[in-house]
Design a protein around this motif. Structure first.
Motif, PDB file in Angstrom:
ATOM      1  N   ILE A   1       0.820  -1.219   0.000  1.00  0.00           N
ATOM      2  CA  ILE A   1       0.000   0.000   0.000  1.00  0.00           C
ATOM      3  C   ILE A   1       0.856   1.273   0.000  1.00  0.00           C
ATOM      4  CG2 ILE A   1      -1.924  -1.132   1.191  1.00  0.00           C
ATOM      5  CD1 ILE A   1      -1.181   0.533   3.665  1.00  0.00           C
ATOM      6  N   TRP A   2       2.169   1.134   0.299  1.00  0.00           N
ATOM      7  CA  TRP A   2       3.050   2.306   0.337  1.00  0.00           C
ATOM      8  C   TRP A   2       3.763   2.537  -0.998  1.00  0.00           C
ATOM      9  CZ3 TRP A   2       1.622   4.437   4.650  1.00  0.00           C
ATOM     10  CH2 TRP A   2       1.274   3.631   5.742  1.00  0.00           C
ATOM     11  N   LEU A   3       3.503   1.711  -1.988  1.00  0.00           N
ATOM     12  CA  LEU A   3       4.280   1.753  -3.224  1.00  0.00           C
ATOM     13  C   LEU A   3       3.636   2.567  -4.345  1.00  0.00           C
ATOM     14  CD1 LEU A   3       5.517  -1.963  -3.394  1.00  0.00           C
ATOM     15  CD2 LEU A   3       6.723   0.054  -2.487  1.00  0.00           C
ATOM     16  N   GLY A   4       2.504   3.207  -4.091  1.00  0.00           N
ATOM     17  CA  GLY A   4       1.829   3.972  -5.138  1.00  0.00           C
ATOM     18  C   GLY A   4       2.698   5.078  -5.710  1.00  0.00           C
TER      19      GLY A   4
ATOM     20  N   ALA B   1      -3.093   3.703  -9.154  1.00  0.00           N
ATOM     21  CA  ALA B   1      -4.448   4.139  -8.810  1.00  0.00           C
ATOM     22  C   ALA B   1      -5.109   3.159  -7.845  1.00  0.00           C
ATOM     23  CB  ALA B   1      -5.278   4.280 -10.085  1.00  0.00           C
ATOM     24  N   ALA B   2      -4.960   1.854  -8.113  1.00  0.00           N
ATOM     25  CA  ALA B   2      -5.562   0.847  -7.247  1.00  0.00           C
ATOM     26  C   ALA B   2      -4.924   0.847  -5.862  1.00  0.00           C
ATOM     27  CB  ALA B   2      -5.428  -0.532  -7.892  1.00  0.00           C
ATOM     28  N   ILE B   3      -3.590   0.945  -5.818  1.00  0.00           N
ATOM     29  CA  ILE B   3      -2.881   0.955  -4.534  1.00  0.00           C
ATOM     30  C   ILE B   3      -3.262   2.175  -3.710  1.00  0.00           C
ATOM     31  CG2 ILE B   3      -0.597   1.289  -3.488  1.00  0.00           C
ATOM     32  CD1 ILE B   3       0.541  -0.552  -5.623  1.00  0.00           C
ATOM     33  N   ASN B   4      -3.286   3.336  -4.353  1.00  0.00           N
ATOM     34  CA  ASN B   4      -3.637   4.554  -3.616  1.00  0.00           C
ATOM     35  C   ASN B   4      -5.071   4.522  -3.122  1.00  0.00           C
ATOM     36  OD1 ASN B   4      -1.107   5.655  -3.883  1.00  0.00           O
ATOM     37  ND2 ASN B   4      -1.613   6.993  -5.595  1.00  0.00           N
TER      38      ASN B   4
ATOM     39  N   THR C   1      -4.857  12.305   3.343  1.00  0.00           N
ATOM     40  CA  THR C   1      -3.620  11.776   3.920  1.00  0.00           C
ATOM     41  C   THR C   1      -2.961  10.795   2.960  1.00  0.00           C
ATOM     42  OG1 THR C   1      -4.559  12.005   6.146  1.00  0.00           O
ATOM     43  CG2 THR C   1      -2.627  10.589   5.918  1.00  0.00           C
ATOM     44  N   ALA C   2      -3.775   9.968   2.292  1.00  0.00           N
ATOM     45  CA  ALA C   2      -3.233   8.996   1.333  1.00  0.00           C
ATOM     46  C   ALA C   2      -2.543   9.706   0.173  1.00  0.00           C
ATOM     47  CB  ALA C   2      -4.355   8.099   0.813  1.00  0.00           C
ATOM     48  N   ALA C   3      -3.165  10.757  -0.345  1.00  0.00           N
ATOM     49  CA  ALA C   3      -2.557  11.506  -1.454  1.00  0.00           C
ATOM     50  C   ALA C   3      -1.240  12.130  -1.019  1.00  0.00           C
ATOM     51  CB  ALA C   3      -3.524  12.588  -1.938  1.00  0.00           C
ATOM     52  N   PHE C   4      -1.207  12.678   0.206  1.00  0.00           N
ATOM     53  CA  PHE C   4       0.028  13.276   0.723  1.00  0.00           C
ATOM     54  C   PHE C   4       1.138  12.231   0.839  1.00  0.00           C
ATOM     55  CE2 PHE C   4       2.721  13.884   4.483  1.00  0.00           C
ATOM     56  CZ  PHE C   4       3.408  15.033   4.105  1.00  0.00           C
ATOM     57  N   ILE C   5       0.802  11.066   1.384  1.00  0.00           N
ATOM     58  CA  ILE C   5       1.803  10.007   1.560  1.00  0.00           C
ATOM     59  C   ILE C   5       2.359   9.577   0.200  1.00  0.00           C
ATOM     60  CG2 ILE C   5       2.137   7.598   2.269  1.00  0.00           C
ATOM     61  CD1 ILE C   5       0.055   8.146   4.492  1.00  0.00           C
ATOM     62  N   SER C   6       1.469   9.376  -0.765  1.00  0.00           N
ATOM     63  CA  SER C   6       1.895   8.959  -2.101  1.00  0.00           C
ATOM     64  C   SER C   6       2.815   9.995  -2.732  1.00  0.00           C
ATOM     65  CB  SER C   6       0.664   8.732  -2.998  1.00  0.00           C
ATOM     66  OG  SER C   6       1.047   8.318  -4.290  1.00  0.00           O
ATOM     67  N   PHE C   7       2.447  11.265  -2.607  1.00  0.00           N
ATOM     68  CA  PHE C   7       3.273  12.330  -3.182  1.00  0.00           C
ATOM     69  C   PHE C   7       4.600  12.456  -2.442  1.00  0.00           C
ATOM     70  CE2 PHE C   7       0.727  14.094  -6.433  1.00  0.00           C
ATOM     71  CZ  PHE C   7       1.474  15.102  -7.036  1.00  0.00           C
TER      72      PHE C   7
ATOM     73  N   PHE D   1      -4.154  17.403  -7.054  1.00  0.00           N
ATOM     74  CA  PHE D   1      -5.582  17.184  -7.253  1.00  0.00           C
ATOM     75  C   PHE D   1      -5.839  15.853  -7.959  1.00  0.00           C
ATOM     76  CE2 PHE D   1      -6.414  21.881  -6.754  1.00  0.00           C
ATOM     77  CZ  PHE D   1      -7.339  21.743  -5.737  1.00  0.00           C
ATOM     78  N   TYR D   2      -4.969  15.529  -8.923  1.00  0.00           N
ATOM     79  CA  TYR D   2      -5.131  14.281  -9.669  1.00  0.00           C
ATOM     80  C   TYR D   2      -5.097  13.076  -8.730  1.00  0.00           C
ATOM     81  CZ  TYR D   2      -3.713  10.236 -12.428  1.00  0.00           C
ATOM     82  OH  TYR D   2      -3.616   8.981 -12.957  1.00  0.00           O
ATOM     83  N   VAL D   3      -4.064  12.988  -7.906  1.00  0.00           N
ATOM     84  CA  VAL D   3      -3.917  11.841  -7.004  1.00  0.00           C
ATOM     85  C   VAL D   3      -5.053  11.812  -5.981  1.00  0.00           C
ATOM     86  CG1 VAL D   3      -2.459  10.795  -5.227  1.00  0.00           C
ATOM     87  CG2 VAL D   3      -1.427  11.698  -7.309  1.00  0.00           C
ATOM     88  N   LEU D   4      -5.395  12.973  -5.441  1.00  0.00           N
ATOM     89  CA  LEU D   4      -6.442  13.063  -4.425  1.00  0.00           C
ATOM     90  C   LEU D   4      -7.791  12.576  -4.963  1.00  0.00           C
ATOM     91  CD1 LEU D   4      -7.510  14.034  -1.668  1.00  0.00           C
ATOM     92  CD2 LEU D   4      -7.717  16.320  -2.638  1.00  0.00           C
ATOM     93  N   ILE D   5      -8.204  13.099  -6.107  1.00  0.00           N
ATOM     94  CA  ILE D   5      -9.508  12.728  -6.660  1.00  0.00           C
ATOM     95  C   ILE D   5      -9.475  11.308  -7.204  1.00  0.00           C
ATOM     96  CG2 ILE D   5     -11.246  13.333  -8.410  1.00  0.00           C
ATOM     97  CD1 ILE D   5     -10.405  16.242  -8.058  1.00  0.00           C
ATOM     98  N   ASN D   6      -8.314  10.878  -7.710  1.00  0.00           N
ATOM     99  CA  ASN D   6      -8.159   9.504  -8.168  1.00  0.00           C
ATOM    100  C   ASN D   6      -8.459   8.522  -7.046  1.00  0.00           C
ATOM    101  OD1 ASN D   6      -7.596   7.761 -10.270  1.00  0.00           O
ATOM    102  ND2 ASN D   6      -5.621   8.674 -10.704  1.00  0.00           N
ATOM    103  N   ILE D   7      -7.937   8.807  -5.865  1.00  0.00           N
ATOM    104  CA  ILE D   7      -8.162   7.930  -4.704  1.00  0.00           C
ATOM    105  C   ILE D   7      -9.656   7.850  -4.391  1.00  0.00           C
ATOM    106  CG2 ILE D   7      -7.792   7.726  -2.210  1.00  0.00           C
ATOM    107  CD1 ILE D   7      -4.993   8.943  -2.689  1.00  0.00           C
ATOM    108  N   PHE D   8     -10.331   8.987  -4.438  1.00  0.00           N
ATOM    109  CA  PHE D   8     -11.770   9.020  -4.181  1.00  0.00           C
ATOM    110  C   PHE D   8     -12.538   8.221  -5.231  1.00  0.00           C
ATOM    111  CE2 PHE D   8     -15.753  11.126  -5.462  1.00  0.00           C
ATOM    112  CZ  PHE D   8     -16.525  10.849  -4.345  1.00  0.00           C
ATOM    113  N   LEU D   9     -12.196   8.414  -6.509  1.00  0.00           N
ATOM    114  CA  LEU D   9     -12.933   7.761  -7.593  1.00  0.00           C
ATOM    115  C   LEU D   9     -12.735   6.251  -7.595  1.00  0.00           C
ATOM    116  CD1 LEU D   9     -12.399  10.226 -10.584  1.00  0.00           C
ATOM    117  CD2 LEU D   9     -14.437   9.940  -9.179  1.00  0.00           C
ATOM    118  N   VAL D  10     -11.512   5.790  -7.330  1.00  0.00           N
ATOM    119  CA  VAL D  10     -11.257   4.346  -7.293  1.00  0.00           C
ATOM    120  C   VAL D  10     -12.128   3.675  -6.240  1.00  0.00           C
ATOM    121  CG1 VAL D  10      -9.530   2.593  -6.695  1.00  0.00           C
ATOM    122  CG2 VAL D  10      -8.942   4.440  -8.261  1.00  0.00           C
ATOM    123  N   GLY D  11     -12.301   4.351  -5.110  1.00  0.00           N
ATOM    124  CA  GLY D  11     -13.158   3.809  -4.059  1.00  0.00           C
ATOM    125  C   GLY D  11     -14.632   3.805  -4.421  1.00  0.00           C
TER     126      GLY D  11
END
Length: 338
Positions: free
Chosen positions: A96-99, A209-212, A224-230, A272-282
């Motif tokens: 989960i940390w590899l996004g 996208a799936a991991i994030n 928080t997930a988007a911040f960690i990934s970035f 914004f891309y990573v943040l909204i991507n995480i929301f949409l995948v869910g």
């Protein structure tokens, strides 16, 4: 005794529910297309930034660092935690940390394959990898994604998307090469390893996208997930730049040369891309998210070129590109609504 609803009340409730569901799907689609358009703008911005720092790796590093700072400010302003809960370290798989790492590898792969296989295949191979991998992830539920079987409707949707990409992107590059008799890349090298690398780079974007998306669930917050990934992506790129370039001095060149302020905005679009991507995948799964973003990205790229935004070269939209976008849209609708 509870009084049961009449038939008209039930019909009314059903219509309201269906209307709300349709509106929700429309907003989701608009979000996906919007962040895809933002990604095309980020690419144009980073290209402009690259002219000052003279290195694609340094430009990408700056973009990731800006995105990390931007996301940290949003999190702190909203009173959210920057660090994940302890349970995310003890009760979740290591992947989960590899996004962020997946994103960096995909980015650097494109930089390396371009001089080997040319612009057309550099554009198409990651797209093929991205779409196929997104569909496979959904079909088997990899990375704890919601399972969405790959049936006939999805097959038709993917076929239309490939056709749309060919018309909107690939065909134009082929015609340009023939019209201006541009030099092709070295035909004597074996291109298949580089094509495979391009495919893998695109596949890694779907995996990211799936991991994030799973990371967002693990830390109970897409922010928080988007911040960690970035943050992980930025740290990885800093290491790459220090190894390859052996200096961080070019970072100051956009400041000393008084570059326009927009050269710093790439990381914000990426955030914004990573943040909204995480929301949409869910909400809708990896595959539908990928195709929505792809549609927005290609549409945005065509618009950026049409108007010469961020000092990019101007290329007038031609009818075949509009036809390609319509075909692409039809494929996106098939995958997301049926």
């Amino acid at each position: 005794m509870k009084k049961s609803k009449g038939i008209f009340a039930l019909i009314s409730d059903t219509i309201i529910f269906k209307y709300t569901e349709d509106v929700s799907k429309m907003l989701t689609a608009l979000l996906g297309a919007a962040i895809g358009t933002g990604m095309s703008m980020q690419s144009a911005i980073n290209s402009g930034l690259r002219t000052y720092v003279k290195s694609p790796f340094t430009a990408s590093m700056i973009s990731f660092v800006v995105g990390t700072v931007f996301l940290s400010i949003i999190i702190l302003v909203n009173g959210l935690p920057l660090t994940p809960p302890l349970s995310a370290f003890t009760g979740e798989p290591l992947w989960i940390w590899l996004g962020g790492v997946c994103g960096v590898i995909a980015l650097t792969t494109n930089i390396f394959i371009f001089p080997k296989i040319g612009s057309v295949e550099t554009a198409i191979m990651p797209i093929i990898g991205m779409i196929i991998t997104g569909m496979v992830i959904d079909n088997f539920g990899w990375f704890n994604s919601m399972i969405q079987p790959f049936g006939l409707t999805r097959f038709l949707g993917v076929t239309l998307i490939f056709a749309g990409v060919f018309l909107a992107v690939v065909l134009q590059d082929i015609m340009k090469q023939r019209r201006y008799k541009l030099e092709t890349v070295n035909d004597r090298i074996n291109k298949w390893p580089w094509r495979a690398a391009g495919f893998t780079g695109g596949a890694l974007l779907s995996i990211q996208a799936a991991i994030n998306g799973e990371l967002g669930s693990a830390v109970y917050s897409p922010f928080t997930a988007a911040f960690i990934s970035f943050f992980i992506g930025a740290a990885t790129l800093i290491i790459i730049v220090l190894i390859r370039e052996k200096t961080l001095i070019p970072v100051k060149y956009p400041i000393t040369e008084k570059a326009p302020l927009w050269v710093w905005l790439g990381g914000i679009f990426g955030g914004f891309y990573v943040l909204i991507n995480i929301f949409l995948v869910g909400e809708i799964g990896t595959g539908p998210t990928i195709v929505l973003v792809l549609f927005g990205q290609i549409t945005g790229s065509i618009l950026v070129q049409q108007f010469g935004m961020f000092r990019s070269g101007k290329n007038t939209i031609v009818p075949v590109q509009l036809a390609g976008l319509l075909v692409l849209l039809a494929g996106v609708v098939l995958i997301n609504l049926f």
